[in-house]
Write a protein that holds these residues in place. Structure first.
Motif, PDB file in Angstrom:
ATOM      1  N   VAL A  27      34.230   0.368  17.075  1.00 31.39           N
ATOM      2  CA  VAL A  27      33.956  -0.260  18.368  1.00 31.39           C
ATOM      3  C   VAL A  27      32.790   0.455  19.051  1.00 31.39           C
ATOM      4  N   PHE A  28      32.770   1.774  18.985  1.00 27.68           N
ATOM      5  CA  PHE A  28      31.641   2.539  19.533  1.00 27.68           C
ATOM      6  C   PHE A  28      30.349   2.143  18.811  1.00 27.68           C
ATOM      7  N   ARG A  29      30.428   1.926  17.498  1.00 26.31           N
ATOM      8  CA  ARG A  29      29.258   1.539  16.703  1.00 26.31           C
ATOM      9  C   ARG A  29      28.721   0.173  17.146  1.00 26.31           C
ATOM     10  N   ARG A  30      29.606  -0.752  17.451  1.00 25.74           N
ATOM     11  CA  ARG A  30      29.188  -2.064  17.968  1.00 25.74           C
ATOM     12  C   ARG A  30      28.409  -1.909  19.266  1.00 25.74           C
ATOM     13  N   LEU A  31      28.903  -1.050  20.143  1.00 20.76           N
ATOM     14  CA  LEU A  31      28.197  -0.775  21.395  1.00 20.76           C
ATOM     15  C   LEU A  31      26.828  -0.167  21.100  1.00 20.76           C
ATOM     16  N   ARG A  32      26.789   0.806  20.224  1.00 22.13           N
ATOM     17  CA  ARG A  32      25.520   1.457  19.883  1.00 22.13           C
ATOM     18  C   ARG A  32      24.518   0.464  19.316  1.00 22.13           C
ATOM     19  N   SER A  33      24.972  -0.452  18.483  1.00 24.42           N
ATOM     20  CA  SER A  33      24.088  -1.472  17.919  1.00 24.42           C
ATOM     21  C   SER A  33      23.486  -2.344  19.016  1.00 24.42           C
ATOM     22  N   GLU A  34      24.294  -2.721  19.973  1.00 26.48           N
ATOM     23  CA  GLU A  34      23.779  -3.533  21.078  1.00 26.48           C
ATOM     24  C   GLU A  34      22.744  -2.769  21.880  1.00 26.48           C
ATOM     25  N   VAL A  35      23.004  -1.505  22.136  1.00 25.57           N
ATOM     26  CA  VAL A  35      22.052  -0.683  22.893  1.00 25.57           C
ATOM     27  C   VAL A  35      20.748  -0.539  22.121  1.00 25.57           C
TER      28      VAL A  35
END
Length: 169
Positions: free
Chosen positions: A157-165
């Motif tokens: 889930v953190f990785r999904r956020l990082r990808s969006e950023v």
């Protein structure tokens, strides 16, 4: 001891915990309890090049990351906070986001987010409404007490956020 915010203008992500645990309050370091999975998830998701310790929290600013909390009242468990404290924290977080304009505000704890912002049906992930001018995300609580998410799931889930950023840069 109050746990100070780790924030400056123009962050990529301002992570917002629920409140300091007793060890965090005693040490002055966010997510300080050894069983907390915030620091491992941050590293495994690629936000940091190595796993930082809570004592190294200031280094987050170098990576465009910051930390605050909805409430500054230390407790043994987050569910000791009242709904009023959480709602007041939502107002404070909105002001902090307006002042510092991070790209994303990521509230770490779905139940606390639902109460603080009056969104009882919110789910983990990006939220439809912004907070001030910032994109809003909700992440699972990384506490070791949260049995709903294993570390790998949390990191994803953190990785999904990082990808969006990263895409927004």
């Amino acid at each position: 001891m109050n746990l100070p915010d780790l924030v400056r203008p123009g962050l990529d992500v301002l992570f917002c915990g629920i409140n300091p645990g007793l060890l965090s309050a005693a040490t002055g370091h966010h997510f300080a309890r050894p069983g907390n999975r915030f620091w491992p998830a941050l590293h495994l998701s690629g936000f940091t090049p190595r796993r930082l310790s809570p004592a190294e929290q200031e280094e987050l600013l170098e990576f465009g990351l910051g930390i605050t909390n909805l409430s500054d009242r230390p407790t043994a468990k987050a569910d000791e906070l009242t709904a009023e404290e959480l709602r007041a924290g939502g107002v404070r977080l909105t002001s902090l986001a307006a002042e510092h304009a991070p790209r994303v505000v990521a509230v770490v704890g779905i139940t606390a987010y639902r109460t603080a912002f009056g969104r009882p049906r919110a789910v983990v992930g990006p939220q439809p409404e912004p907070i001030a001018s910032s994109r809003l995300w909700v992440l699972p609580n990384p506490s070791g007490l949260n049995a709903h998410y294993r570390l790998d799931d949390l990191a994803e889930v953190f990785r999904r956020l990082r990808s969006e950023v990263a895409e927004a840069v």
